[in-house]
Design a protein around this motif. Structure first.
Motif, PDB file in Angstrom:
ATOM      1  N   LEU A 109     110.185  50.928  38.099  1.00  0.00           N
ATOM      2  CA  LEU A 109     109.683  52.259  38.453  1.00  0.00           C
ATOM      3  C   LEU A 109     108.205  52.400  38.130  1.00  0.00           C
ATOM      4  O   LEU A 109     107.455  53.025  38.888  1.00  0.00           O
ATOM      5  CB  LEU A 109     110.487  53.336  37.719  1.00  0.00           C
ATOM      6  CG  LEU A 109     111.859  53.639  38.283  1.00  0.00           C
ATOM      7  CD1 LEU A 109     112.582  54.634  37.382  1.00  0.00           C
ATOM      8  CD2 LEU A 109     111.753  54.185  39.683  1.00  0.00           C
ATOM      9  N   ASN A 110     107.781  51.809  37.041  1.00  0.00           N
ATOM     10  CA  ASN A 110     106.365  51.837  36.697  1.00  0.00           C
ATOM     11  C   ASN A 110     105.540  51.112  37.763  1.00  0.00           C
ATOM     12  O   ASN A 110     104.480  51.589  38.168  1.00  0.00           O
ATOM     13  CB  ASN A 110     106.150  51.210  35.323  1.00  0.00           C
ATOM     14  CG  ASN A 110     104.741  51.400  34.822  1.00  0.00           C
ATOM     15  OD1 ASN A 110     104.027  52.271  35.274  1.00  0.00           O
ATOM     16  ND2 ASN A 110     104.348  50.566  33.882  1.00  0.00           N
ATOM     17  N   LEU A 111     106.030  49.985  38.223  1.00  0.00           N
ATOM     18  CA  LEU A 111     105.319  49.239  39.266  1.00  0.00           C
ATOM     19  C   LEU A 111     105.288  50.004  40.582  1.00  0.00           C
ATOM     20  O   LEU A 111     104.278  50.002  41.294  1.00  0.00           O
ATOM     21  CB  LEU A 111     105.974  47.871  39.473  1.00  0.00           C
ATOM     22  CG  LEU A 111     105.784  46.879  38.342  1.00  0.00           C
ATOM     23  CD1 LEU A 111     106.601  45.629  38.601  1.00  0.00           C
ATOM     24  CD2 LEU A 111     104.322  46.531  38.196  1.00  0.00           C
ATOM     25  N   ILE A 112     106.389  50.667  40.920  1.00  0.00           N
ATOM     26  CA  ILE A 112     106.436  51.449  42.157  1.00  0.00           C
ATOM     27  C   ILE A 112     105.468  52.619  42.076  1.00  0.00           C
ATOM     28  O   ILE A 112     104.790  52.952  43.053  1.00  0.00           O
ATOM     29  CB  ILE A 112     107.878  51.910  42.442  1.00  0.00           C
ATOM     30  CG1 ILE A 112     108.735  50.705  42.795  1.00  0.00           C
ATOM     31  CG2 ILE A 112     107.918  52.948  43.553  1.00  0.00           C
ATOM     32  CD1 ILE A 112     110.215  50.999  42.866  1.00  0.00           C
ATOM     33  N   ASN A 113     105.371  53.237  40.908  1.00  0.00           N
ATOM     34  CA  ASN A 113     104.416  54.322  40.718  1.00  0.00           C
ATOM     35  C   ASN A 113     102.987  53.827  40.931  1.00  0.00           C
ATOM     36  O   ASN A 113     102.181  54.495  41.583  1.00  0.00           O
ATOM     37  CB  ASN A 113     104.575  54.928  39.324  1.00  0.00           C
ATOM     38  CG  ASN A 113     103.685  56.124  39.127  1.00  0.00           C
ATOM     39  OD1 ASN A 113     103.357  56.834  40.066  1.00  0.00           O
ATOM     40  ND2 ASN A 113     103.293  56.353  37.884  1.00  0.00           N
ATOM     41  N   GLU A 114     102.671  52.668  40.378  1.00  0.00           N
ATOM     42  CA  GLU A 114     101.342  52.088  40.580  1.00  0.00           C
ATOM     43  C   GLU A 114     101.080  51.792  42.054  1.00  0.00           C
ATOM     44  O   GLU A 114      99.966  51.997  42.556  1.00  0.00           O
ATOM     45  CB  GLU A 114     101.190  50.813  39.752  1.00  0.00           C
ATOM     46  CG  GLU A 114     101.114  51.043  38.269  1.00  0.00           C
ATOM     47  CD  GLU A 114     101.017  49.741  37.485  1.00  0.00           C
ATOM     48  OE1 GLU A 114     100.706  48.690  38.082  1.00  0.00           O
ATOM     49  OE2 GLU A 114     101.264  49.795  36.267  1.00  0.00           O
ATOM     50  N   LEU A 115     102.118  51.336  42.761  1.00  0.00           N
ATOM     51  CA  LEU A 115     101.973  51.063  44.192  1.00  0.00           C
ATOM     52  C   LEU A 115     101.643  52.337  44.958  1.00  0.00           C
ATOM     53  O   LEU A 115     100.737  52.359  45.798  1.00  0.00           O
ATOM     54  CB  LEU A 115     103.260  50.440  44.742  1.00  0.00           C
ATOM     55  CG  LEU A 115     103.326  50.266  46.262  1.00  0.00           C
ATOM     56  CD1 LEU A 115     102.308  49.231  46.714  1.00  0.00           C
ATOM     57  CD2 LEU A 115     104.721  49.893  46.692  1.00  0.00           C
ATOM     58  N   PHE A 116     102.368  53.422  44.678  1.00  0.00           N
ATOM     59  CA  PHE A 116     102.106  54.676  45.375  1.00  0.00           C
ATOM     60  C   PHE A 116     100.717  55.216  45.053  1.00  0.00           C
ATOM     61  O   PHE A 116     100.048  55.772  45.929  1.00  0.00           O
ATOM     62  CB  PHE A 116     103.176  55.716  45.050  1.00  0.00           C
ATOM     63  CG  PHE A 116     104.487  55.477  45.755  1.00  0.00           C
ATOM     64  CD1 PHE A 116     104.533  54.995  47.050  1.00  0.00           C
ATOM     65  CD2 PHE A 116     105.682  55.738  45.107  1.00  0.00           C
ATOM     66  CE1 PHE A 116     105.723  54.777  47.695  1.00  0.00           C
ATOM     67  CE2 PHE A 116     106.887  55.535  45.744  1.00  0.00           C
ATOM     68  CZ  PHE A 116     106.903  55.052  47.047  1.00  0.00           C
ATOM     69  N   GLU A 117     100.274  55.075  43.814  1.00  0.00           N
ATOM     70  CA  GLU A 117      98.926  55.513  43.459  1.00  0.00           C
ATOM     71  C   GLU A 117      97.875  54.709  44.223  1.00  0.00           C
ATOM     72  O   GLU A 117      96.877  55.263  44.688  1.00  0.00           O
ATOM     73  CB  GLU A 117      98.708  55.379  41.945  1.00  0.00           C
ATOM     74  CG  GLU A 117      99.505  56.350  41.124  1.00  0.00           C
ATOM     75  CD  GLU A 117      99.118  57.790  41.388  1.00  0.00           C
ATOM     76  OE1 GLU A 117      97.926  58.077  41.607  1.00  0.00           O
ATOM     77  OE2 GLU A 117     100.038  58.644  41.382  1.00  0.00           O
ATOM     78  N   THR A 118      98.099  53.421  44.377  1.00  0.00           N
ATOM     79  CA  THR A 118      97.169  52.579  45.126  1.00  0.00           C
ATOM     80  C   THR A 118      97.129  52.979  46.592  1.00  0.00           C
ATOM     81  O   THR A 118      96.055  53.053  47.196  1.00  0.00           O
ATOM     82  CB  THR A 118      97.559  51.096  44.991  1.00  0.00           C
ATOM     83  OG1 THR A 118      97.603  50.758  43.607  1.00  0.00           O
ATOM     84  CG2 THR A 118      96.577  50.203  45.719  1.00  0.00           C
ATOM     85  N   VAL A 119      98.288  53.270  47.164  1.00  0.00           N
ATOM     86  CA  VAL A 119      98.348  53.686  48.577  1.00  0.00           C
ATOM     87  C   VAL A 119      97.657  55.031  48.748  1.00  0.00           C
ATOM     88  O   VAL A 119      96.922  55.242  49.731  1.00  0.00           O
ATOM     89  CB  VAL A 119      99.813  53.739  49.072  1.00  0.00           C
ATOM     90  CG1 VAL A 119      99.923  54.403  50.432  1.00  0.00           C
ATOM     91  CG2 VAL A 119     100.387  52.333  49.127  1.00  0.00           C
ATOM     92  N   GLN A 147      95.188  56.206  46.969  1.00  0.00           N
ATOM     93  CA  GLN A 147      93.756  55.972  46.878  1.00  0.00           C
ATOM     94  C   GLN A 147      93.230  55.288  48.119  1.00  0.00           C
ATOM     95  O   GLN A 147      92.133  55.557  48.566  1.00  0.00           O
ATOM     96  CB  GLN A 147      93.434  55.148  45.648  1.00  0.00           C
ATOM     97  CG  GLN A 147      93.599  55.888  44.357  1.00  0.00           C
ATOM     98  CD  GLN A 147      93.347  54.994  43.155  1.00  0.00           C
ATOM     99  OE1 GLN A 147      93.079  53.807  43.301  1.00  0.00           O
ATOM    100  NE2 GLN A 147      93.427  55.568  41.954  1.00  0.00           N
ATOM    101  N   LEU A 148      94.014  54.409  48.691  1.00  0.00           N
ATOM    102  CA  LEU A 148      93.598  53.675  49.870  1.00  0.00           C
ATOM    103  C   LEU A 148      93.403  54.595  51.055  1.00  0.00           C
ATOM    104  O   LEU A 148      92.421  54.494  51.801  1.00  0.00           O
ATOM    105  CB  LEU A 148      94.619  52.592  50.207  1.00  0.00           C
ATOM    106  CG  LEU A 148      94.331  51.711  51.427  1.00  0.00           C
ATOM    107  CD1 LEU A 148      93.085  50.862  51.169  1.00  0.00           C
ATOM    108  CD2 LEU A 148      95.521  50.826  51.720  1.00  0.00           C
ATOM    109  N   PHE A 149      94.322  55.536  51.255  1.00  0.00           N
ATOM    110  CA  PHE A 149      94.236  56.449  52.380  1.00  0.00           C
ATOM    111  C   PHE A 149      93.664  57.811  52.024  1.00  0.00           C
ATOM    112  O   PHE A 149      93.687  58.733  52.825  1.00  0.00           O
ATOM    113  CB  PHE A 149      95.631  56.635  53.004  1.00  0.00           C
ATOM    114  CG  PHE A 149      96.160  55.385  53.641  1.00  0.00           C
ATOM    115  CD1 PHE A 149      95.588  54.878  54.792  1.00  0.00           C
ATOM    116  CD2 PHE A 149      97.215  54.701  53.069  1.00  0.00           C
ATOM    117  CE1 PHE A 149      96.057  53.719  55.377  1.00  0.00           C
ATOM    118  CE2 PHE A 149      97.700  53.545  53.650  1.00  0.00           C
ATOM    119  CZ  PHE A 149      97.125  53.048  54.803  1.00  0.00           C
TER     120      PHE A 149
END
Length: 65
Positions: free
Chosen positions: A48-58, A60-62
């Motif tokens: 879940l921590n990794l998924i949260n980081e993924l969503f934060e990156t997405v 920021q990307l968009f």
């Protein structure tokens, strides 16, 4: 990509498997089930921590706020 998270998950899996086998051999099947669930919960929290980081990156990307 950081491979340390994969090694941590593998270590938790191996440790959980060893603990479960020891508990089953001494006849503590109910505690072995709890140990298995605890290992699964720990790994899910890490994921879940990794998924949260993924969503934060997405986000920021968009540039989504």
């Amino acid at each position: 990509m950081d491979y340390s998270i994969i090694l941590k998950i593998a270590a938790i899996g191996i440790l959980t498997a060893v603990v479960v086998q020891v508990l089953k051999n001494i006849g503590k099947d109910d505690i072995a089930t709890v140990a298995t669930l605890a290992g699964v919960v720990v790994v899910l929290l890490m994921a879940l921590n990794l998924i949260n980081e993924l969503f934060e990156t997405v986000k920021q990307l968009f540039l989504i706020y």
